[in-house]
Write a protein that holds these residues in place. Structure first.
Motif, mmCIF file in Angstrom:
data_model
loop_
_atom_site.group_PDB
_atom_site.id
_atom_site.type_symbol
_atom_site.label_atom_id
_atom_site.label_comp_id
_atom_site.label_asym_id
_atom_site.label_seq_id
_atom_site.Cartn_x
_atom_site.Cartn_y
_atom_site.Cartn_z
ATOM 1 N N GLU A 38 0.757 -1.269 -0.064
ATOM 2 C CA GLU A 38 0.148 -0.103 -0.048
ATOM 3 C C GLU A 38 0.915 1.320 0.080
ATOM 4 O OE1 GLU A 38 -3.507 0.357 2.311
ATOM 5 O OE2 GLU A 38 -3.509 -1.767 2.896
ATOM 6 N N GLY A 39 0.308 2.311 -0.477
ATOM 7 C CA GLY A 39 1.010 3.478 -0.532
ATOM 8 C C GLY A 39 0.184 4.686 -1.011
ATOM 9 N N ARG A 40 0.798 5.724 -1.521
ATOM 10 C CA ARG A 40 0.212 6.725 -2.084
ATOM 11 C C ARG A 40 0.801 7.279 -3.394
ATOM 12 N NH1 ARG A 40 -4.768 8.091 0.303
ATOM 13 N NH2 ARG A 40 -4.753 7.631 2.227
ATOM 14 N N ASP A 41 -0.054 7.850 -4.471
ATOM 15 C CA ASP A 41 0.620 8.360 -5.822
ATOM 16 C C ASP A 41 1.056 9.791 -5.492
ATOM 17 O OD1 ASP A 41 -1.493 9.879 -6.059
ATOM 18 O OD2 ASP A 41 -2.298 8.576 -7.627
ATOM 19 N N GLN A 68 8.456 -9.799 -13.897
ATOM 20 C CA GLN A 68 9.909 -10.514 -14.112
ATOM 21 C C GLN A 68 11.205 -10.033 -13.410
ATOM 22 O OE1 GLN A 68 9.736 -9.544 -18.415
ATOM 23 N NE2 GLN A 68 8.244 -11.290 -18.949
ATOM 24 N N GLY A 69 11.510 -10.887 -12.428
ATOM 25 C CA GLY A 69 12.876 -10.571 -11.602
ATOM 26 C C GLY A 69 12.296 -9.499 -10.678
ATOM 27 N N THR A 70 12.598 -8.216 -10.998
ATOM 28 C CA THR A 70 12.231 -7.281 -10.031
ATOM 29 C C THR A 70 11.257 -6.233 -10.703
ATOM 30 O OG1 THR A 70 14.073 -5.875 -10.358
ATOM 31 C CG2 THR A 70 14.517 -7.431 -8.328
ATOM 32 N N LEU A 71 10.673 -6.567 -11.679
ATOM 33 C CA LEU A 71 9.798 -5.490 -12.621
ATOM 34 C C LEU A 71 8.753 -6.030 -13.346
ATOM 35 C CD1 LEU A 71 10.572 -5.145 -15.862
ATOM 36 C CD2 LEU A 71 12.668 -4.543 -14.807
ATOM 37 N N TRP A 72 7.946 -5.489 -13.558
ATOM 38 C CA TRP A 72 6.804 -5.758 -14.583
ATOM 39 C C TRP A 72 6.762 -4.397 -15.660
ATOM 40 C CZ3 TRP A 72 5.422 -3.919 -9.964
ATOM 41 C CH2 TRP A 72 4.300 -3.098 -10.123
ATOM 42 N N HIS A 73 6.528 -5.117 -16.858
ATOM 43 C CA HIS A 73 6.475 -4.076 -18.008
ATOM 44 C C HIS A 73 5.086 -3.479 -18.095
ATOM 45 C CE1 HIS A 73 10.604 -4.900 -19.520
ATOM 46 N NE2 HIS A 73 9.923 -6.282 -19.237
ATOM 47 N N ARG A 74 4.910 -2.590 -18.665
ATOM 48 C CA ARG A 74 3.652 -1.826 -19.204
ATOM 49 C C ARG A 74 2.522 -2.872 -19.539
ATOM 50 N NH1 ARG A 74 1.551 3.300 -20.444
ATOM 51 N NH2 ARG A 74 -0.135 3.184 -21.671
ATOM 52 N N ARG A 112 12.532 -1.710 -5.555
ATOM 53 C CA ARG A 112 13.757 -0.864 -5.187
ATOM 54 C C ARG A 112 14.320 -1.731 -4.368
ATOM 55 N NH1 ARG A 112 14.507 4.640 -6.538
ATOM 56 N NH2 ARG A 112 15.744 4.695 -4.571
ATOM 57 N N SER A 113 13.613 -2.387 -3.158
ATOM 58 C CA SER A 113 14.195 -3.088 -2.202
ATOM 59 C C SER A 113 13.348 -4.339 -2.225
ATOM 60 C CB SER A 113 14.451 -2.343 -1.036
ATOM 61 O OG SER A 113 13.209 -2.218 -0.370
ATOM 62 N N ASN A 114 13.354 -5.290 -1.087
ATOM 63 C CA ASN A 114 12.629 -6.488 -0.982
ATOM 64 C C ASN A 114 10.957 -6.020 -0.688
ATOM 65 O OD1 ASN A 114 14.994 -7.690 -1.352
ATOM 66 N ND2 ASN A 114 15.000 -8.641 0.815
ATOM 67 N N HIS A 115 10.961 -4.838 -0.247
ATOM 68 C CA HIS A 115 9.543 -4.345 0.367
ATOM 69 C C HIS A 115 9.193 -3.053 -0.221
ATOM 70 C CE1 HIS A 115 11.100 -1.934 3.287
ATOM 71 N NE2 HIS A 115 11.837 -2.834 3.468
ATOM 72 N N HIS A 116 9.781 -2.541 -1.232
ATOM 73 C CA HIS A 116 9.622 -0.872 -1.605
ATOM 74 C C HIS A 116 9.510 -1.257 -3.090
ATOM 75 C CE1 HIS A 116 11.426 3.561 -1.962
ATOM 76 N NE2 HIS A 116 9.892 3.026 -2.565
ATOM 77 N N VAL A 117 8.329 -0.773 -3.461
ATOM 78 C CA VAL A 117 8.066 -0.598 -5.016
ATOM 79 C C VAL A 117 7.790 0.720 -5.900
ATOM 80 C CG1 VAL A 117 6.528 -1.630 -6.745
ATOM 81 C CG2 VAL A 117 7.061 -3.099 -4.689
ATOM 82 N N ASN A 118 8.295 1.080 -6.957
ATOM 83 C CA ASN A 118 7.824 2.357 -7.327
ATOM 84 C C ASN A 118 7.440 2.059 -8.706
ATOM 85 O OD1 ASN A 118 9.866 3.377 -5.315
ATOM 86 N ND2 ASN A 118 10.023 5.013 -6.483
ATOM 87 N N GLY A 119 6.612 2.786 -9.382
ATOM 88 C CA GLY A 119 6.124 2.849 -10.744
ATOM 89 C C GLY A 119 5.259 3.941 -11.050
ATOM 90 N N GLY A 121 -3.357 11.548 -20.283
ATOM 91 C CA GLY A 121 -3.048 10.159 -20.049
ATOM 92 C C GLY A 121 -3.142 9.899 -18.604
ATOM 93 N N ASP A 122 -3.357 11.083 -17.692
ATOM 94 C CA ASP A 122 -3.261 10.984 -16.090
ATOM 95 C C ASP A 122 -2.349 10.276 -15.621
ATOM 96 O OD1 ASP A 122 -4.645 11.850 -13.703
ATOM 97 O OD2 ASP A 122 -6.007 10.280 -13.737
ATOM 98 N N VAL A 123 -1.039 10.189 -15.908
ATOM 99 C CA VAL A 123 -0.013 9.606 -15.378
ATOM 100 C C VAL A 123 0.382 10.012 -14.088
ATOM 101 C CG1 VAL A 123 2.436 9.291 -15.668
ATOM 102 C CG2 VAL A 123 0.932 9.415 -17.675
ATOM 103 N N SER A 124 0.477 9.191 -13.042
ATOM 104 C CA SER A 124 0.770 9.337 -11.830
ATOM 105 C C SER A 124 1.730 8.467 -11.277
ATOM 106 C CB SER A 124 -0.572 9.079 -10.960
ATOM 107 O OG SER A 124 -0.260 9.676 -9.531
ATOM 108 N N PHE A 125 2.871 8.932 -10.544
ATOM 109 C CA PHE A 125 3.940 8.009 -10.128
ATOM 110 C C PHE A 125 3.751 7.822 -8.389
ATOM 111 C CE2 PHE A 125 5.785 10.351 -13.641
ATOM 112 C CZ PHE A 125 6.243 9.488 -14.198
ATOM 113 N N TRP A 126 4.193 6.754 -8.322
ATOM 114 C CA TRP A 126 3.890 6.137 -6.791
ATOM 115 C C TRP A 126 4.801 5.296 -6.165
ATOM 116 C CZ3 TRP A 126 4.266 1.106 -7.122
ATOM 117 C CH2 TRP A 126 3.970 0.331 -8.442
#
Length: 127
Positions: free
Chosen positions: A47-50, A81-87, A100-107, A117-122
């Motif tokens: 869980e997190g916020r954008d 795949q590994g540590t990432l998923w493609h679009r 980015r680490s075992n428990h921290h995800v960015n995207g 496109g209402d792109v939002s980073f999180w």
């Protein structure tokens, strides 16, 4: 001084600068001492916020992102795949990201039918 002599001098200076910067460029790709190199995505709920403080959550397990939601909007499952998923998109709802680490995800996520496109980073974390 002839043009050839000036050009040769210029090339000599350029070569000297390139040689002096080579170790700096090589050091930039090395991890810092004590940095964690191996990342193994942790199975569980994230869980997190954008960037607009919208609540985002998903579940991860067995190489799959499931139940990806932004507020009350559902997004498609994605294969990791590994540590990432493609679009990954379905019905104009798209996500992509990486650990980015075992428990921290960015995207980022977006809905392609919205203006810009209402792109939002999180950033998300598992407890």
């Amino acid at each position: 001084m002839s043009i050839r002599t000036r050009f040769a001098a210029f090339l000599a200076v350029l070569a000297a600068v390139a040689i002096s910067l080579a170790p700096v460029a090589a050091d930039a790709t090395r991890p810092t001492p004590g940095a964690r190199i191996d990342v193994h995505p942790r199975t569980g709920h994230y869980e997190g916020r954008d960037t607009f403080s919208r609540h985002i959550k998903f579940d991860y397990g067995h190489g799959q992102i499931t139940n990806f939601r932004v507020e009350h909007t559902n997004f498609p499952p994605a294969t990791v795949q590994g540590t990432l998923w493609h679009r990954t998109c379905h019905n104009n709802h798209c996500t992509l990201g990486h650990w980015r680490s075992n428990h921290h995800v960015n995207g980022h996520w977006n809905i392609t039918t919205r203006p810009w496109g209402d792109v939002s980073f999180w950033a998300l974390f598992s407890p």
